[in-house]
Design a protein around this motif. Structure first.
Motif, PDB file in Angstrom:
ATOM      1  N   LYS A  94      83.345  45.339  37.985  1.00 13.86           N
ATOM      2  CA  LYS A  94      83.882  45.814  36.705  1.00 13.86           C
ATOM      3  C   LYS A  94      83.465  44.985  35.485  1.00 13.86           C
ATOM      4  O   LYS A  94      82.994  45.555  34.511  1.00 13.86           O
ATOM      5  CB  LYS A  94      85.392  45.945  36.781  1.00 13.86           C
ATOM      6  CG  LYS A  94      85.959  46.608  35.559  1.00 13.86           C
ATOM      7  CD  LYS A  94      87.185  47.390  35.846  1.00 13.86           C
ATOM      8  CE  LYS A  94      87.683  48.059  34.603  1.00 13.86           C
ATOM      9  NZ  LYS A  94      87.550  49.461  34.594  1.00 13.86           N
ATOM     10  N   PRO A  95      83.609  43.656  35.491  1.00 17.50           N
ATOM     11  CA  PRO A  95      83.209  42.921  34.284  1.00 17.50           C
ATOM     12  C   PRO A  95      81.724  43.100  33.941  1.00 17.50           C
ATOM     13  O   PRO A  95      81.369  43.221  32.765  1.00 17.50           O
ATOM     14  CB  PRO A  95      83.519  41.461  34.618  1.00 17.50           C
ATOM     15  CG  PRO A  95      84.519  41.509  35.716  1.00 17.50           C
ATOM     16  CD  PRO A  95      84.222  42.774  36.479  1.00 17.50           C
ATOM     17  N   LEU A  96      80.862  43.134  34.951  1.00 13.69           N
ATOM     18  CA  LEU A  96      79.430  43.322  34.690  1.00 13.69           C
ATOM     19  C   LEU A  96      79.150  44.720  34.154  1.00 13.69           C
ATOM     20  O   LEU A  96      78.315  44.896  33.257  1.00 13.69           O
ATOM     21  CB  LEU A  96      78.613  43.073  35.956  1.00 13.69           C
ATOM     22  CG  LEU A  96      78.630  41.640  36.484  1.00 13.69           C
ATOM     23  CD1 LEU A  96      77.850  41.543  37.785  1.00 13.69           C
ATOM     24  CD2 LEU A  96      78.073  40.690  35.447  1.00 13.69           C
ATOM     25  N   LYS A  97      79.850  45.703  34.686  1.00  6.07           N
ATOM     26  CA  LYS A  97      79.662  47.070  34.212  1.00  6.07           C
ATOM     27  C   LYS A  97      80.128  47.216  32.761  1.00  6.07           C
ATOM     28  O   LYS A  97      79.440  47.832  31.943  1.00  6.07           O
ATOM     29  CB  LYS A  97      80.400  48.062  35.106  1.00  6.07           C
ATOM     30  CG  LYS A  97      80.122  49.494  34.730  1.00  6.07           C
ATOM     31  CD  LYS A  97      80.774  50.459  35.683  1.00  6.07           C
ATOM     32  CE  LYS A  97      80.478  51.880  35.253  1.00  6.07           C
ATOM     33  NZ  LYS A  97      81.310  52.836  35.969  1.00  6.07           N
ATOM     34  N   VAL A  98      81.265  46.623  32.445  1.00  5.70           N
ATOM     35  CA  VAL A  98      81.790  46.700  31.078  1.00  5.70           C
ATOM     36  C   VAL A  98      80.815  46.064  30.089  1.00  5.70           C
ATOM     37  O   VAL A  98      80.517  46.629  29.030  1.00  5.70           O
ATOM     38  CB  VAL A  98      83.189  46.044  30.987  1.00  5.70           C
ATOM     39  CG1 VAL A  98      83.638  45.871  29.549  1.00  5.70           C
ATOM     40  CG2 VAL A  98      84.214  46.864  31.768  1.00  5.70           C
ATOM     41  N   VAL A  99      80.300  44.899  30.437  1.00  6.77           N
ATOM     42  CA  VAL A  99      79.339  44.208  29.562  1.00  6.77           C
ATOM     43  C   VAL A  99      78.057  45.035  29.445  1.00  6.77           C
ATOM     44  O   VAL A  99      77.521  45.214  28.347  1.00  6.77           O
ATOM     45  CB  VAL A  99      79.043  42.780  30.073  1.00  6.77           C
ATOM     46  CG1 VAL A  99      77.869  42.164  29.343  1.00  6.77           C
ATOM     47  CG2 VAL A  99      80.281  41.910  29.940  1.00  6.77           C
ATOM     48  N   SER A 100      77.571  45.562  30.575  1.00 10.21           N
ATOM     49  CA  SER A 100      76.351  46.387  30.556  1.00 10.21           C
ATOM     50  C   SER A 100      76.533  47.633  29.702  1.00 10.21           C
ATOM     51  O   SER A 100      75.645  48.003  28.936  1.00 10.21           O
ATOM     52  CB  SER A 100      75.971  46.799  31.983  1.00 10.21           C
ATOM     53  OG  SER A 100      75.688  45.674  32.757  1.00 10.21           O
ATOM     54  N   GLU A 101      77.679  48.278  29.831  1.00 12.26           N
ATOM     55  CA  GLU A 101      77.945  49.472  29.018  1.00 12.26           C
ATOM     56  C   GLU A 101      77.991  49.133  27.538  1.00 12.26           C
ATOM     57  O   GLU A 101      77.491  49.892  26.705  1.00 12.26           O
ATOM     58  CB  GLU A 101      79.250  50.134  29.468  1.00 12.26           C
ATOM     59  CG  GLU A 101      79.122  50.843  30.797  1.00 12.26           C
ATOM     60  CD  GLU A 101      80.441  51.367  31.345  1.00 12.26           C
ATOM     61  OE1 GLU A 101      81.519  50.836  30.970  1.00 12.26           O
ATOM     62  OE2 GLU A 101      80.392  52.294  32.163  1.00 12.26           O
ATOM     63  N   ALA A 102      78.580  47.998  27.213  1.00 12.79           N
ATOM     64  CA  ALA A 102      78.644  47.592  25.806  1.00 12.79           C
ATOM     65  C   ALA A 102      77.250  47.305  25.259  1.00 12.79           C
ATOM     66  O   ALA A 102      76.906  47.750  24.159  1.00 12.79           O
ATOM     67  CB  ALA A 102      79.541  46.364  25.655  1.00 12.79           C
ATOM     68  N   ILE A 103      76.451  46.579  26.009  1.00  9.07           N
ATOM     69  CA  ILE A 103      75.093  46.240  25.554  1.00  9.07           C
ATOM     70  C   ILE A 103      74.245  47.498  25.417  1.00  9.07           C
ATOM     71  O   ILE A 103      73.571  47.697  24.408  1.00  9.07           O
ATOM     72  CB  ILE A 103      74.433  45.216  26.503  1.00  9.07           C
ATOM     73  CG1 ILE A 103      75.144  43.869  26.381  1.00  9.07           C
ATOM     74  CG2 ILE A 103      72.941  45.076  26.208  1.00  9.07           C
ATOM     75  CD1 ILE A 103      74.738  42.861  27.440  1.00  9.07           C
ATOM     76  N   TYR A 104      74.288  48.368  26.434  1.00  9.71           N
ATOM     77  CA  TYR A 104      73.485  49.597  26.384  1.00  9.71           C
ATOM     78  C   TYR A 104      74.015  50.556  25.322  1.00  9.71           C
ATOM     79  O   TYR A 104      73.249  51.069  24.502  1.00  9.71           O
ATOM     80  CB  TYR A 104      73.464  50.277  27.756  1.00  9.71           C
ATOM     81  CG  TYR A 104      72.626  51.537  27.778  1.00  9.71           C
ATOM     82  CD1 TYR A 104      71.237  51.466  27.852  1.00  9.71           C
ATOM     83  CD2 TYR A 104      73.208  52.793  27.705  1.00  9.71           C
ATOM     84  CE1 TYR A 104      70.456  52.614  27.853  1.00  9.71           C
ATOM     85  CE2 TYR A 104      72.427  53.950  27.709  1.00  9.71           C
ATOM     86  CZ  TYR A 104      71.061  53.849  27.795  1.00  9.71           C
ATOM     87  OH  TYR A 104      70.287  54.975  27.778  1.00  9.71           O
ATOM     88  N   GLY A 105      75.326  50.792  25.326  1.00  9.64           N
ATOM     89  CA  GLY A 105      75.909  51.798  24.438  1.00  9.64           C
ATOM     90  C   GLY A 105      75.970  51.405  22.974  1.00  9.64           C
ATOM     91  O   GLY A 105      75.858  52.254  22.099  1.00  9.64           O
ATOM     92  N   LYS A 106      76.154  50.123  22.714  1.00  9.93           N
ATOM     93  CA  LYS A 106      76.317  49.664  21.327  1.00  9.93           C
ATOM     94  C   LYS A 106      75.054  49.054  20.729  1.00  9.93           C
ATOM     95  O   LYS A 106      74.925  48.972  19.519  1.00  9.93           O
ATOM     96  CB  LYS A 106      77.444  48.630  21.240  1.00  9.93           C
ATOM     97  CG  LYS A 106      78.770  49.111  21.734  1.00  9.93           C
ATOM     98  CD  LYS A 106      79.361  50.116  20.793  1.00  9.93           C
ATOM     99  CE  LYS A 106      80.760  50.488  21.284  1.00  9.93           C
ATOM    100  NZ  LYS A 106      81.268  51.652  20.628  1.00  9.93           N
ATOM    101  N   LEU A 107      74.121  48.628  21.581  1.00 14.54           N
ATOM    102  CA  LEU A 107      72.939  47.945  21.069  1.00 14.54           C
ATOM    103  C   LEU A 107      71.638  48.658  21.454  1.00 14.54           C
ATOM    104  O   LEU A 107      70.913  49.147  20.587  1.00 14.54           O
ATOM    105  CB  LEU A 107      72.922  46.499  21.572  1.00 14.54           C
ATOM    106  CG  LEU A 107      71.730  45.644  21.150  1.00 14.54           C
ATOM    107  CD1 LEU A 107      71.759  45.406  19.653  1.00 14.54           C
ATOM    108  CD2 LEU A 107      71.735  44.330  21.902  1.00 14.54           C
ATOM    109  N   LEU A 108      71.350  48.717  22.742  1.00  9.09           N
ATOM    110  CA  LEU A 108      70.042  49.211  23.184  1.00  9.09           C
ATOM    111  C   LEU A 108      69.830  50.701  22.927  1.00  9.09           C
ATOM    112  O   LEU A 108      68.808  51.079  22.343  1.00  9.09           O
ATOM    113  CB  LEU A 108      69.832  48.892  24.663  1.00  9.09           C
ATOM    114  CG  LEU A 108      69.789  47.409  25.012  1.00  9.09           C
ATOM    115  CD1 LEU A 108      69.680  47.225  26.521  1.00  9.09           C
ATOM    116  CD2 LEU A 108      68.652  46.730  24.299  1.00  9.09           C
TER     117      LEU A 108
END
Length: 128
Positions: A94-108
């Protein structure tokens, strides 16, 4: 494992390069579909919606059927590829998924989409 269809932006050099890499890996569980007017109708999407993020759907879904997008789509894709399935498992934490979603969804994803729209505008200006 059910077959997965990936809808991707072939006009984005980064996206296209990544998908071309995945196509070289052995997997009978994937179909790669570039964004076109026909595929947009089939997926029930507008062009900008489709180009904003990676989208996927499982084989047999009807027009407008439920799709997965973003990190979920990458996880489903990677789960069907050699060498990448450990990454898909890792992102289930869960923590890795949340961080990945934030990076992909908000930045990349927004950055790649802005670059895509900029390329389209330059191409239109060049044609005119």
């Amino acid at each position: 494992m059910s077959k997965l269809e990936i809808l991707y932006n072939s006009e984005c050099p980064i996206c296209n390069r990544e998908i071309e890499h995945y196509k070289k890996l052995p997997s009978d569980a994937l179909t790669f579909t570039p964004i076109t007017p026909d595929t947009l109708r089939d997926w029930g999407m507008e062009e900008d919606q489709a180009a904003m993020k990676l989208h996927a759907r499982f084989e047999g879904q009807e027009i407008g059927g439920q799709t997965i997008e973003g990190v979920e789509a990458f996880m489903a894709l990677w789960a069907r590829l050699p060498y990448y399935h450990p990454l898909a498992k890792l992102l289930r934490i869960k923590p890795l998924k949340v961080v990945s979603e934030a990076i992909y969804g908000k930045l990349l994803a927004p950055l790649l989409f802005r670059m895509h729209k900029s390329r389209q505008a330059k191409e239109r200006a060049r044609i005119l």
